[in-house]
Design a protein around this motif. Sequence first.
Motif, PDB file in Angstrom:
ATOM      1  N   GLN A 178      -0.684  14.497   8.766  1.00  0.00           N
ATOM      2  CA  GLN A 178      -2.011  13.613   8.818  1.00  0.00           C
ATOM      3  C   GLN A 178      -2.928  14.254   8.948  1.00  0.00           C
TER       4      GLN A 178
ATOM      5  N   PHE B 129      -8.410  14.319   1.829  1.00  0.00           N
ATOM      6  CA  PHE B 129      -8.768  12.841   0.727  1.00  0.00           C
ATOM      7  C   PHE B 129     -10.918  13.002   1.308  1.00  0.00           C
ATOM      8  N   PHE B 130     -10.801  13.080   2.713  1.00  0.00           N
ATOM      9  CA  PHE B 130     -12.020  12.711   2.768  1.00  0.00           C
ATOM     10  C   PHE B 130     -13.224  14.421   2.326  1.00  0.00           C
TER      11      PHE B 130
ATOM     12  N   PRO C 134       1.112  -1.521   0.228  1.00  0.00           N
ATOM     13  CA  PRO C 134       0.192  -0.222  -0.224  1.00  0.00           C
ATOM     14  C   PRO C 134       0.762   1.631   0.244  1.00  0.00           C
TER      15      PRO C 134
ATOM     16  N   MET D 283       1.126  12.741   2.143  1.00  0.00           N
ATOM     17  CA  MET D 283       2.098  11.749   3.583  1.00  0.00           C
ATOM     18  C   MET D 283       3.614  10.949   3.260  1.00  0.00           C
TER      19      MET D 283
ATOM     20  N   VAL E  20      -7.580  12.654  -3.286  1.00  0.00           N
ATOM     21  CA  VAL E  20      -6.101  11.159  -3.646  1.00  0.00           C
ATOM     22  C   VAL E  20      -4.522  12.283  -4.345  1.00  0.00           C
TER      23      VAL E  20
ATOM     24  N   THR F 259       1.439   1.940  -3.324  1.00  0.00           N
ATOM     25  CA  THR F 259       0.521   2.683  -4.330  1.00  0.00           C
ATOM     26  C   THR F 259       0.894   4.375  -3.736  1.00  0.00           C
ATOM     27  N   ALA F 260       0.659   4.355  -2.719  1.00  0.00           N
ATOM     28  CA  ALA F 260      -0.434   5.743  -2.395  1.00  0.00           C
ATOM     29  C   ALA F 260       1.317   6.671  -2.435  1.00  0.00           C
TER      30      ALA F 260
ATOM     31  N   PRO G 157       3.395   6.504   7.742  1.00  0.00           N
ATOM     32  CA  PRO G 157       2.077   7.274   8.512  1.00  0.00           C
ATOM     33  C   PRO G 157       0.456   6.380   7.909  1.00  0.00           C
TER      34      PRO G 157
ATOM     35  N   TYR H 228       0.343   6.327  -6.314  1.00  0.00           N
ATOM     36  CA  TYR H 228      -0.876   8.480  -6.451  1.00  0.00           C
ATOM     37  C   TYR H 228       0.227   9.507  -6.343  1.00  0.00           C
TER      38      TYR H 228
ATOM     39  N   TYR I  85      -5.979  13.434   5.814  1.00  0.00           N
ATOM     40  CA  TYR I  85      -7.195  12.832   5.555  1.00  0.00           C
ATOM     41  C   TYR I  85      -8.201  13.965   5.362  1.00  0.00           C
TER      42      TYR I  85
ATOM     43  N   PHE J 163      -2.382  11.840  15.249  1.00  0.00           N
ATOM     44  CA  PHE J 163      -3.814  12.188  14.480  1.00  0.00           C
ATOM     45  C   PHE J 163      -5.185  12.070  14.733  1.00  0.00           C
ATOM     46  N   ASP J 164      -5.053  10.407  16.054  1.00  0.00           N
ATOM     47  CA  ASP J 164      -5.978  10.209  17.324  1.00  0.00           C
ATOM     48  C   ASP J 164      -6.690  11.400  18.148  1.00  0.00           C
TER      49      ASP J 164
ATOM     50  N   GLN K 258       3.585  12.286  13.712  1.00  0.00           N
ATOM     51  CA  GLN K 258       2.790  11.066  13.113  1.00  0.00           C
ATOM     52  C   GLN K 258       1.533  11.699  13.263  1.00  0.00           C
TER      53      GLN K 258
ATOM     54  N   VAL L 147      -2.681   7.783   7.798  1.00  0.00           N
ATOM     55  CA  VAL L 147      -3.624   8.087   6.387  1.00  0.00           C
ATOM     56  C   VAL L 147      -2.673   7.693   4.974  1.00  0.00           C
ATOM     57  N   GLY L 148      -1.436   7.428   5.133  1.00  0.00           N
ATOM     58  CA  GLY L 148      -1.070   7.548   3.803  1.00  0.00           C
ATOM     59  C   GLY L 148      -1.319   6.178   2.539  1.00  0.00           C
ATOM     60  N   VAL L 149      -1.623   5.376   3.561  1.00  0.00           N
ATOM     61  CA  VAL L 149      -1.824   4.260   3.666  1.00  0.00           C
ATOM     62  C   VAL L 149      -3.404   3.603   3.600  1.00  0.00           C
ATOM     63  N   LEU L 150      -4.325   4.343   3.922  1.00  0.00           N
ATOM     64  CA  LEU L 150      -5.320   4.896   3.752  1.00  0.00           C
ATOM     65  C   LEU L 150      -6.684   4.165   2.457  1.00  0.00           C
ATOM     66  N   VAL L 151      -5.921   4.972   1.929  1.00  0.00           N
ATOM     67  CA  VAL L 151      -6.725   4.844   0.627  1.00  0.00           C
ATOM     68  C   VAL L 151      -6.254   3.424  -0.080  1.00  0.00           C
ATOM     69  N   PRO L 152      -5.355   2.706  -0.629  1.00  0.00           N
ATOM     70  CA  PRO L 152      -4.806   1.545  -1.344  1.00  0.00           C
ATOM     71  C   PRO L 152      -5.164   0.594   0.247  1.00  0.00           C
ATOM     72  N   ILE L 153      -5.363   1.136   1.467  1.00  0.00           N
ATOM     73  CA  ILE L 153      -5.809  -0.015   1.887  1.00  0.00           C
ATOM     74  C   ILE L 153      -7.688  -0.098   2.116  1.00  0.00           C
TER      75      ILE L 153
END
Lengths: 309, 271
Positions: free
Chosen positions: A260, A267-268, A41, A280, A273, A44-45, B114, A48, A264, A241-242, A239, B116-122
């Motif tokens: 983060q 994206f949302f 992943p 990130m 993307v 993949t990021a 991070p 993107y 986030y 976030f929570d 990092q 959030v960085g892998v959130l979209v792929p996952i």
Amino acid sequence: MSTTVIIPTPAKAPARPLLPRLLPYLLSLPALIVCIGILVPFFTAAWYSLQRYNLAMPLNREFVWFGQYLDMLTDPDFWATVRVSAVYAASTVGLELLLGLGIALLLRERTRFNNIVSVALLLPLMTAPAIASLMWKLMTNPNFGVLSWLVALFGVHDFRWASAPSSAMFTVVLVDIWVYTPFMMVLLLAGLRSLPQQPFEAARLDGVAGHFVFFRITLPMLAPYIVTATLFRMLDSMQQFDIVYAMTQGGPGDSLMLFQVRAYLDFFQYTNVGTSAALMIVLWALTYALSNVFIKQWLKLRERTHGAA
Amino acid sequence: MNRFKTQLAGGIAWIIAILNFFPIFWMLLASFKSEVEAVQTPPLFFFHPTLANYRDIFALQDYAGYAFNSIAISVLATLLMLLVAVPAAFAMAFYPGRYTRDILLWMLSTKMLPAVGVLVPIYLLSRDLGLLDTRTALVIIDFLSNLPIAVWMLFTFFRETPKDIIEASRIDGAGVGQTILYVLLPLVAPGIASTALLSIILCWNEAFWSLNLTAHNAAPLTAFIASFSAPQGLFWARLSAASVLAIAPILVFGWISQRQLVRGLTFGAVK
């Protein structure tokens, strides 16, 4: 970390059967494969991040190489994120280190009382950060929070805590400190208690002043533990976030847009993307570089205190 | 003078412990208040406690379902983690090779990715595999995110175990299985317990993935609290009761196993 490999290989030993020789590799193989899987992943990021890719505009998807990274350099929002993240990480880690060290020194003797207190101090660490944030939201509500009432008693009226840009950082740092100081404390306490006693006894016999003992004996011997504890907290804090998302969702305004959190929302809220991924990757690179510096320091310090590792 | 100093230190320790406990205490207090009392100014310290909030939660919400999800996910992810991490750490500690240290550091560095960085792929991947809102997805993710740190912890524990003991038991005629079962396991059990414990706590408190990958079916307690606070954000007493119910199991669990927990947290740093 010991890397001394002692392999007894007598010249004419019969070759060991294949299976036992391969066994160590076979045993670690699943973990290795899984860790490589974690990278999928991530790549993949990274892929993107090289594209203009917004879910709302799928037809505009386009490969732009490092365009988004270059755009970032001139984007004031990006630099605001860098600044806010740096302030957040530096103040949480710095204060937690000071407090954790202070508390660890306080609880250094192994008395029953100290052990009970140090276990009680672990409670915040076992609380989910998301729920810890709720506790603090309840306490710092500007209208009915018990802390708002308390500061009003001291003459500070209408303190808005997390809902005012000027005090939002302070409030969130406070929550982070409450949750994570115990982590520092536990690590440093374990370090303090494992230090050899002779130097301290010698210093006591010679009547060396307390502050001298602290700066010249305690601190240098504790340094490897301080570096490890700081490293772990630093990685987490960069990092974060929570806590921040639960407390303020990055607001008010832009005041708590950590890496983060911004990614986030990118994206949302904006379904972007590409920019989210690029942000990130930058965060990952920063974290990676910083932790390398720390690990080098740590290995050096270990060598000095333990002899060659 | 010395006595005074000890008493002063004790006093400060008390103050720190109380400050430290206060947020949890205050939420606990709020959970026994009525909604009006919970938001009253000045804040109420003494009031007539009620169990109405807890009754409401058990009556209106599927608390047991969320709790079951939390338990199932934490335990399964931890078991899976042990299954993969123990052999790996064992091999690295007892048969170290030239690259063992590099591999370990590299594994640890995957923790720096991070979330959030892998959130979209996952997210996309779990959607394609039909794993959205399933416990399976969360088990896998918790397992993945705790694995590197677990291997590292177990490695530091195993490394402290004397290696000659294996040779000795082999010479005394024990088989591989017997060696592992009767000699090695008792020695490394505390380390494994500490690692497992820490993993359970991390899984239990995990909120990010729970919120983003589950809806109702597989949501653990952390997601339950979030779903609870969004529509009913103004009902602080009830929200407090829900939060208390979400953290109580893990606090009790952690308190009982504090020794292992502290050992787990201080892994590596001390040795």
